[in-house]
Design a protein around this motif. Structure first.
Motif, mmCIF file in Angstrom:
data_model
loop_
_atom_site.group_PDB
_atom_site.id
_atom_site.type_symbol
_atom_site.label_atom_id
_atom_site.label_comp_id
_atom_site.label_asym_id
_atom_site.label_seq_id
_atom_site.Cartn_x
_atom_site.Cartn_y
_atom_site.Cartn_z
ATOM 1 N N SER A 5 5.976 1.533 -0.717
ATOM 2 C CA SER A 5 6.438 0.230 -0.223
ATOM 3 C C SER A 5 7.798 -0.132 -0.792
ATOM 4 O O SER A 5 8.198 0.360 -1.853
ATOM 5 C CB SER A 5 5.424 -0.863 -0.586
ATOM 6 O OG SER A 5 4.144 -0.569 -0.077
ATOM 7 N N ASP A 6 8.481 -1.023 -0.075
ATOM 8 C CA ASP A 6 9.751 -1.611 -0.511
ATOM 9 C C ASP A 6 10.755 -0.548 -0.957
ATOM 10 O O ASP A 6 11.278 -0.598 -2.069
ATOM 11 C CB ASP A 6 9.506 -2.628 -1.623
ATOM 12 C CG ASP A 6 10.650 -3.622 -1.763
ATOM 13 O OD1 ASP A 6 11.645 -3.496 -1.024
ATOM 14 O OD2 ASP A 6 10.553 -4.511 -2.632
ATOM 15 N N SER B 168 -0.202 -6.996 3.143
ATOM 16 C CA SER B 168 0.639 -5.799 3.098
ATOM 17 C C SER B 168 1.863 -6.057 2.234
ATOM 18 O O SER B 168 2.316 -7.192 2.086
ATOM 19 C CB SER B 168 1.067 -5.388 4.505
ATOM 20 O OG SER B 168 1.843 -6.429 5.102
ATOM 21 N N GLN C 40 5.826 -1.083 3.823
ATOM 22 C CA GLN C 40 4.901 -0.039 3.368
ATOM 23 C C GLN C 40 4.743 1.060 4.420
ATOM 24 O O GLN C 40 4.692 0.804 5.610
ATOM 25 C CB GLN C 40 3.549 -0.645 3.014
ATOM 26 C CG GLN C 40 2.770 -1.252 4.157
ATOM 27 C CD GLN C 40 1.421 -1.781 3.703
ATOM 28 O OE1 GLN C 40 1.289 -2.338 2.611
ATOM 29 N NE2 GLN C 40 0.408 -1.589 4.522
ATOM 30 N N SER D 31 1.811 -10.500 1.307
ATOM 31 C CA SER D 31 1.123 -9.620 0.354
ATOM 32 C C SER D 31 -0.013 -10.322 -0.378
ATOM 33 O O SER D 31 -0.808 -9.663 -1.061
ATOM 34 C CB SER D 31 2.124 -9.087 -0.675
ATOM 35 O OG SER D 31 2.526 -10.128 -1.568
#
Length: 255
Positions: free
Chosen positions: A145-146, A110, A114, A218
């Motif tokens: 994400s982020d 992941s 996210q 990730s």
């Protein structure tokens, strides 16, 4: 690129001047040579600037001498040549020819923070345009994400199986992903008239945070092949069990 003309001429002139003053030493003398260059003297020869030169030009020359000395080391040693040949950055993705990090199974990997959401909401969350390929239609899942740095479009049911598209702002100075590839698996292609890269086979992929740190959670093995390209505003990586012809057709339809 708009300000390039203003500095290109002076820098090229300085490089030519420094080049005339440098002597490339034998490989065995590299350590001594680099130290001498950084201290402002070449082996057996001292560089003397022209009378009346300004301090700013001396600063330029000192920096360029240090750069030239570093390049001598990089080119003249096997380790340096390997570093140059095995690391390549394109459209925010760094491709490295070396073993990748320990990775999670695809279902567990992941990106930081996210969140799934609608395509419309995702477009309000990010600072770049989200490209959607007409050849695939509306994505089955959209993940941001982020804090809006990356958008992932997932197509779980296509004639080619799962297809994933990651998109992020197309800034040349940012690194968003590292991809660990094998020699000979990367080919240059054209996408909508622009340069792109076709990467064959599953490869290790890891996300790089805003702080420049690999996000361990990730790390994963990609599915099938990957096509990487970008526009002035957005960089895109398309991943799936796709042939190059199909991947290019999908990319050409992205709007």
């Amino acid at each position: 690129m708009g300000d390039r003309a203003g500095w290109q001429g002076p820098v090229e002139a300085e490089l030519r001047a420094v080049g005339r003053s440098l002597e490339v030493p034998p490989v065995g003398d590299l350590t001594v040579a680099v130290r001498q260059q950084l201290e402002g003297r070449a082996p057996g020869r001292r560089y003397k600037p022209a009378l009346g030169i300004r301090h700013s030009r001396l600063g330029w020359r000192a920096a360029l001498v240090a750069l030239a000395a570093l390049l001598v080391v990089m080119v003249a040693t096997p380790q340096g040549r390997a570093a140059i040949a095995h690391v390549f950055r394109f459209a925010g993705i760094e491709l490295r020819q070396e073993p990748g990090p320990a990775r999670h199974p695809g279902s567990r990997a992941s990106l930081p923070g996210q969140r799934g959401m609608s395509l419309e909401r995702a477009r309000r969350q990010v600072s770049f345009p989200i490209l959607v390929p007409a050849a695939l239609g509306r994505p089955g899942e959209v993940v941001v994400s982020d804090r809006g740095r990356v958008v992932s479009l997932n197509y779980p049911r296509t004639p080619y199986g799962l297809v994933r598209i990651d998109e992020f702002a197309g800034h040349l100075d940012q690194l968003v992903f590292e991809k660990f590839v094998h020699s000979g698996d990367v080919t240059e292609v054209r996408v909508n008239g622009a340069r792109g890269l076709w990467v064959k086979g599953p490869q290790e992929l890891v996300y790089i945070t805003r702080d420049g740190i690999p996000a361990a959670a990730s790390a994963r093995l990609t599915t099938g092949n990957t096509l990487i390209w970008g526009t002035r505003q957005v960089a895109v990586r398309l991943e799936g069990n796709l042939t190059r012809t199909v991947a290019l057709a999908i990319a050409d339809s992205a709007r």
